[in-house]
Scaffold this motif. Structure first.
Motif, PDB file in Angstrom:
ATOM      1  N   GLU A  15       0.824  -1.216   0.000  1.00 44.55           N
ATOM      2  CA  GLU A  15       0.000   0.000   0.000  1.00 44.55           C
ATOM      3  C   GLU A  15       0.855   1.262   0.000  1.00 44.55           C
ATOM      4  OE1 GLU A  15      -0.582  -2.339   2.736  1.00 44.55           O
ATOM      5  OE2 GLU A  15      -1.830  -3.436   1.333  1.00 44.55           O
ATOM      6  N   GLN A  16       2.073   1.150   0.496  1.00 42.29           N
ATOM      7  CA  GLN A  16       2.947   2.318   0.605  1.00 42.29           C
ATOM      8  C   GLN A  16       3.984   2.396  -0.514  1.00 42.29           C
ATOM      9  OE1 GLN A  16       4.441   1.743   4.574  1.00 42.29           O
ATOM     10  NE2 GLN A  16       2.760   2.915   5.465  1.00 42.29           N
ATOM     11  N   ILE A  17       3.965   1.435  -1.418  1.00 44.82           N
ATOM     12  CA  ILE A  17       4.947   1.431  -2.502  1.00 44.82           C
ATOM     13  C   ILE A  17       4.596   2.480  -3.544  1.00 44.82           C
ATOM     14  CG2 ILE A  17       5.760   0.098  -4.496  1.00 44.82           C
ATOM     15  CD1 ILE A  17       5.831  -2.341  -2.756  1.00 44.82           C
ATOM     16  N   ASP A  18       5.583   3.280  -3.878  1.00 43.33           N
ATOM     17  CA  ASP A  18       5.477   4.267  -4.950  1.00 43.33           C
ATOM     18  C   ASP A  18       6.351   3.756  -6.095  1.00 43.33           C
ATOM     19  OD1 ASP A  18       5.579   6.426  -6.673  1.00 43.33           O
ATOM     20  OD2 ASP A  18       6.299   7.846  -5.180  1.00 43.33           O
ATOM     21  N   VAL A  19       5.753   3.526  -7.244  1.00 42.71           N
ATOM     22  CA  VAL A  19       6.485   2.943  -8.372  1.00 42.71           C
ATOM     23  C   VAL A  19       7.729   3.759  -8.731  1.00 42.71           C
ATOM     24  CG1 VAL A  19       5.183   4.044 -10.240  1.00 42.71           C
ATOM     25  CG2 VAL A  19       6.159   1.783 -10.577  1.00 42.71           C
ATOM     26  N   ASP A  20       7.719   5.057  -8.470  1.00 44.74           N
ATOM     27  CA  ASP A  20       8.889   5.877  -8.782  1.00 44.74           C
ATOM     28  C   ASP A  20      10.112   5.479  -7.953  1.00 44.74           C
ATOM     29  OD1 ASP A  20       7.698   7.333 -10.813  1.00 44.74           O
ATOM     30  OD2 ASP A  20       6.921   8.848  -9.432  1.00 44.74           O
ATOM     31  N   GLN A  21       9.895   4.849  -6.803  1.00 46.49           N
ATOM     32  CA  GLN A  21      11.010   4.388  -5.984  1.00 46.49           C
ATOM     33  C   GLN A  21      11.756   3.229  -6.656  1.00 46.49           C
ATOM     34  OE1 GLN A  21       8.808   3.412  -2.456  1.00 46.49           O
ATOM     35  NE2 GLN A  21       9.206   5.409  -1.528  1.00 46.49           N
ATOM     36  N   PHE A  22      11.141   2.619  -7.657  1.00 50.12           N
ATOM     37  CA  PHE A  22      11.713   1.455  -8.340  1.00 50.12           C
ATOM     38  C   PHE A  22      12.244   1.788  -9.742  1.00 50.12           C
ATOM     39  CE2 PHE A  22       8.791  -0.068  -5.208  1.00 50.12           C
ATOM     40  CZ  PHE A  22       9.370  -1.218  -4.724  1.00 50.12           C
ATOM     41  N   ARG A  23      12.210   3.037 -10.123  1.00 52.06           N
ATOM     42  CA  ARG A  23      12.532   3.412 -11.507  1.00 52.06           C
ATOM     43  C   ARG A  23      13.997   3.265 -11.871  1.00 52.06           C
ATOM     44  NH1 ARG A  23       8.842   4.756 -14.851  1.00 52.06           N
ATOM     45  NH2 ARG A  23       6.850   5.415 -14.006  1.00 52.06           N
ATOM     46  N   THR A  24      14.886   3.594 -10.957  1.00 52.06           N
ATOM     47  CA  THR A  24      16.313   3.582 -11.280  1.00 52.06           C
ATOM     48  C   THR A  24      17.107   2.910 -10.167  1.00 52.06           C
ATOM     49  OG1 THR A  24      16.809   5.706 -10.201  1.00 52.06           O
ATOM     50  CG2 THR A  24      16.100   5.800 -12.518  1.00 52.06           C
ATOM     51  N   LEU A  25      18.310   2.498 -10.475  1.00 52.29           N
ATOM     52  CA  LEU A  25      19.193   1.951  -9.449  1.00 52.29           C
ATOM     53  C   LEU A  25      19.455   3.004  -8.374  1.00 52.29           C
ATOM     54  CD1 LEU A  25      21.763   0.032 -11.687  1.00 52.29           C
ATOM     55  CD2 LEU A  25      19.877  -0.937 -10.343  1.00 52.29           C
ATOM     56  N   ARG A  26      19.569   4.258  -8.766  1.00 49.50           N
ATOM     57  CA  ARG A  26      19.799   5.332  -7.790  1.00 49.50           C
ATOM     58  C   ARG A  26      18.612   5.472  -6.846  1.00 49.50           C
ATOM     59  NH1 ARG A  26      22.438   9.583 -10.319  1.00 49.50           N
ATOM     60  NH2 ARG A  26      24.229   8.656  -9.367  1.00 49.50           N
ATOM     61  N   SER A  27      17.379   5.446  -7.378  1.00 56.88           N
ATOM     62  CA  SER A  27      16.222   5.600  -6.497  1.00 56.88           C
ATOM     63  C   SER A  27      16.058   4.373  -5.592  1.00 56.88           C
ATOM     64  CB  SER A  27      14.947   5.881  -7.288  1.00 56.88           C
ATOM     65  OG  SER A  27      14.618   4.805  -8.135  1.00 56.88           O
ATOM     66  N   LEU A  28      16.391   3.188  -6.088  1.00 57.78           N
ATOM     67  CA  LEU A  28      16.365   1.993  -5.250  1.00 57.78           C
ATOM     68  C   LEU A  28      17.361   2.118  -4.098  1.00 57.78           C
ATOM     69  CD1 LEU A  28      16.085  -0.675  -8.050  1.00 57.78           C
ATOM     70  CD2 LEU A  28      14.420  -0.336  -6.209  1.00 57.78           C
ATOM     71  N   THR A  29      18.540   2.617  -4.407  1.00 55.98           N
ATOM     72  CA  THR A  29      19.549   2.825  -3.370  1.00 55.98           C
ATOM     73  C   THR A  29      19.072   3.863  -2.364  1.00 55.98           C
ATOM     74  OG1 THR A  29      21.348   2.226  -4.866  1.00 55.98           O
ATOM     75  CG2 THR A  29      21.936   3.516  -2.931  1.00 55.98           C
TER      76      THR A  29
END
Length: 77
Positions: free
Chosen positions: A57-71
């Protein structure tokens, strides 16, 4: 950053054998390296890496867009 993201890069390359270098700011979703079918598998991988369950419910797809955002969102310790 490479050490933290290496299991992610390995997973992406296993699913996409033709992919070359993956820059830190490369959009993994727009490029379809992470597609809708593999997204949940990817979330499970990420949960294993960070050692905790993610609330869908708290996942924002933008957090998964790049290796940098994942980090930035998940892998900084």
């Amino acid at each position: 950053m490479a050490d933290a993201t290496q299991p992610i890069v390995d997973w992406l390359r296993k699913r996409n054998p033709d992919v070359g270098d993956i820059p830190d700011d490369f959009d993994l979703i727009e490029s379809r390296l992470i597609d809708s079918l593999g997204f949940m598998e990817f979330v499970l991988l990420l949960e294993d890496l960070i050692g905790r369950e993610l609330s869908l419910e708290q996942i924002d797809v933008d957090q998964f867009r790049t290796l940098r955002s994942l980090t930035d969102h998940f892998l900084k310790g």
